[in-house]
Design an enzyme around this catalytic site. Structure first.
Site, mmCIF file in Angstrom:
data_model
loop_
_atom_site.group_PDB
_atom_site.id
_atom_site.type_symbol
_atom_site.label_atom_id
_atom_site.label_comp_id
_atom_site.label_asym_id
_atom_site.label_seq_id
_atom_site.Cartn_x
_atom_site.Cartn_y
_atom_site.Cartn_z
ATOM 1 N N CYS A 144 -40.049 12.125 12.032
ATOM 2 C CA CYS A 144 -39.096 12.839 12.894
ATOM 3 C C CYS A 144 -38.882 14.286 12.469
ATOM 4 C CB CYS A 144 -37.764 12.103 12.946
ATOM 5 S SG CYS A 144 -37.939 10.376 13.389
ATOM 6 N N HIS A 185 -32.788 16.711 15.305
ATOM 7 C CA HIS A 185 -33.573 15.549 15.699
ATOM 8 C C HIS A 185 -32.616 14.535 16.328
ATOM 9 C CE1 HIS A 185 -35.699 11.880 15.751
ATOM 10 N NE2 HIS A 185 -35.025 11.368 14.741
ATOM 11 N N ASN A 211 -34.686 8.051 20.947
ATOM 12 C CA ASN A 211 -35.259 8.778 19.816
ATOM 13 C C ASN A 211 -36.770 8.924 20.052
ATOM 14 O OD1 ASN A 211 -36.382 9.468 17.326
ATOM 15 N ND2 ASN A 211 -35.106 8.068 16.140
HETATM 16 S S1 B82 Z 1 -27.687 1.902 12.437
HETATM 17 O O1 B82 Z 1 -28.285 1.407 11.247
HETATM 18 O O2 B82 Z 1 -27.508 0.902 13.427
HETATM 19 N N1 B82 Z 1 -26.240 2.548 12.121
HETATM 20 C C1 B82 Z 1 -26.036 3.122 10.821
HETATM 21 C C2 B82 Z 1 -25.194 2.266 9.961
HETATM 22 C C3 B82 Z 1 -25.347 2.761 13.219
HETATM 23 C C4 B82 Z 1 -25.159 4.220 13.522
HETATM 24 C C5 B82 Z 1 -28.658 3.209 13.031
HETATM 25 C C6 B82 Z 1 -28.995 3.319 14.374
HETATM 26 BR BR1 B82 Z 1 -28.351 2.071 15.639
HETATM 27 C C7 B82 Z 1 -29.819 4.341 14.842
HETATM 28 C C8 B82 Z 1 -30.277 5.289 13.956
HETATM 29 C C9 B82 Z 1 -29.928 5.211 12.624
HETATM 30 C C10 B82 Z 1 -30.366 6.224 11.650
HETATM 31 O O3 B82 Z 1 -29.753 6.316 10.599
HETATM 32 N N2 B82 Z 1 -31.413 7.011 11.984
HETATM 33 C C11 B82 Z 1 -32.056 7.984 11.235
HETATM 34 C C12 B82 Z 1 -31.552 8.467 10.027
HETATM 35 C C13 B82 Z 1 -32.246 9.412 9.281
HETATM 36 C C14 B82 Z 1 -33.458 9.878 9.733
HETATM 37 C C15 B82 Z 1 -33.977 9.432 10.942
HETATM 38 C C16 B82 Z 1 -33.278 8.490 11.701
HETATM 39 C C17 B82 Z 1 -33.882 8.048 12.982
HETATM 40 O O4 B82 Z 1 -33.451 7.036 13.532
HETATM 41 O O5 B82 Z 1 -34.804 8.739 13.464
HETATM 42 C C18 B82 Z 1 -29.110 4.168 12.158
#
Ligand code: B82
Length: 318
Positions: A112, A243, A273
């Site tokens: 990403c 991003h 995404n």
């Molecule tokens: S999640 O794990 O469900 N969550 C965090 C506790 C809820 C917000 C989740 C969800 Br749904 C979608 C995306 C992420 C996430 O942390 N994404 C990223 C973080 C760092 C770098 C890239 C990403 C990405 O999804 O591209 C967490």
């Protein structure tokens, strides 16, 4: 000295729209669950088209917009984690189909963060004497998704977008920082290529995208935000193009930066995404809406973060 300037932007989204309700027919999920956690309403899914097809559509638009002859391009750089092949690169496929016979071509793989890494790389080519080229982020991420995993399948979408970068006398990319932490690479993986030879058979099947949501969420809120805070310093920024991972994450990061949410345009609702394509898709939409004018009067930050782990910021005067 010469510097890169973005003189055109373009995007291409596959036409098939898949709504949250449509996904709820395929797996145990719901529109309400997806929207409340991510902000996503729908995403585009490429069917017969592959990543190179999406990127070629972007490339053709970019050269048409500025009436550039393809032979005058010096580079084609594609940021992708869903290349059609390991070799040839998507960039070579695009270079060939476009007739950009004088352009060097290669892919950048930084998940990403790919578009930020690729644009920084292109800037260095221009600073060392090249004149113009294409920087494209494109993903058919749907082919890496585990469609049995409702926690990840709902998050992603396909698409491509990019920029024409041309030599100019005045710098437009004012500042950059690119970072990586390979020790945490396991928290977001996709596309493992299993060894099955006459000599060794491997059981590992980590081919589909897998993420440790909590770990990368903490990474975004802590490491990425801290890096960006230091990077921006006392500078006044008009827009932050992040991003597009998740609306909740972007809102949290905005709060930590003590910046109003209006400075963080988002389009997750429409596309989900799209990995390396998310920043250039957003950029092209903002240029089309004349929110970003490409007249050198606005300060814009591009912030990528993702698998690797990788992250990076570019400060642009657009
Ligand atoms: S999640 O794990 O469900 N969550 C965090 C506790 C809820 C917000 C989740 C969800 Br749904 C979608 C995306 C992420 C996430 O942390 N994404 C990223 C973080 C760092 C770098 C890239 C990403 C990405 O999804 O591209 C967490």
């Amino acid at each position: 000295m010469r510097y890169g300037k973005i003189t055109a932007t373009a995007r291409y989204l596959p036409t098939k729209v898949v709504t949250n309700d449509a996904l709820a027919q395929l797996m145990d999920t719901s529109d309400d669950w997806i929207q409340s956690r991510t902000g996503i309403k729908e995403r585009r899914i490429a069917e017969a088209e592959n990543t190179s097809d999406l990127c070629l559509k972007v490339a053709q638009q970019l050269i048409e917009k500025q009436t550039i002859a393809p032979e005058t391009l010096d580079f084609v750089i594609v940021a992708t984690m869903s290349a059609d092949y390991t070799s040839p690169s998507v960039a070579c496929q695009v270079q060939g189909a476009l007739g950009a016979v004088n352009a060097l071509a290669f892919d950048v793989t930084a998940a990403c963060s790919g578009f930020v890494y690729a644009l920084a790389t292109a800037e260095n080519f221009i600073r060392s004497g090249l004149t113009r080229g294409l920087v494209i982020g494109g993903e058919k991420i749907s082919k890496l998704i585990d469609w049995q995993d409702r926690t990840t399948a709902v998050l992603f979408g396909d698409g491509a977008a990019g920029v024409l970068l041309e030599a100019a006398a005045k710098p437009s990319i004012i500042k950059q920082v690119l970072k990586a932490d390979g020790t945490r690479g396991d928290s977001l993986t996709a596309g493992y290529r299993v060894t099955k030879t006459a000599f060794y058979q491997e059981a590992n099947e980590k081919n589909k995208l897998a993420m440790n949501g909590r770990a990368i969420y903490d990474f975004a809120l802590n490491d990425v935000t801290k890096c960006l805070k230091t990077f921006v310093g006392e500078e006044t920024i008009d827009y932050y193009l992040f991003h597009q991972a998740n609306e909740r994450i972007i809102q949290k990061m905005a709060r930590k930066l003590k910046e109003p949410i209006e400075k963080f345009p988002m389009n997750l609702a429409n596309y989900g995404n799209t990995s390396a394509a998310s920043i250039p898709i957003l950029l092209d939409e903002l240029v089309e809406a004349e929110t970003i004018r490409l007249d050198g009067t606005q300060k814009v930050v591009f912030t990528g973060y993702g698998g690797g782990l990788t992250w990076g910021n570019l400060l642009l005067e657009l």
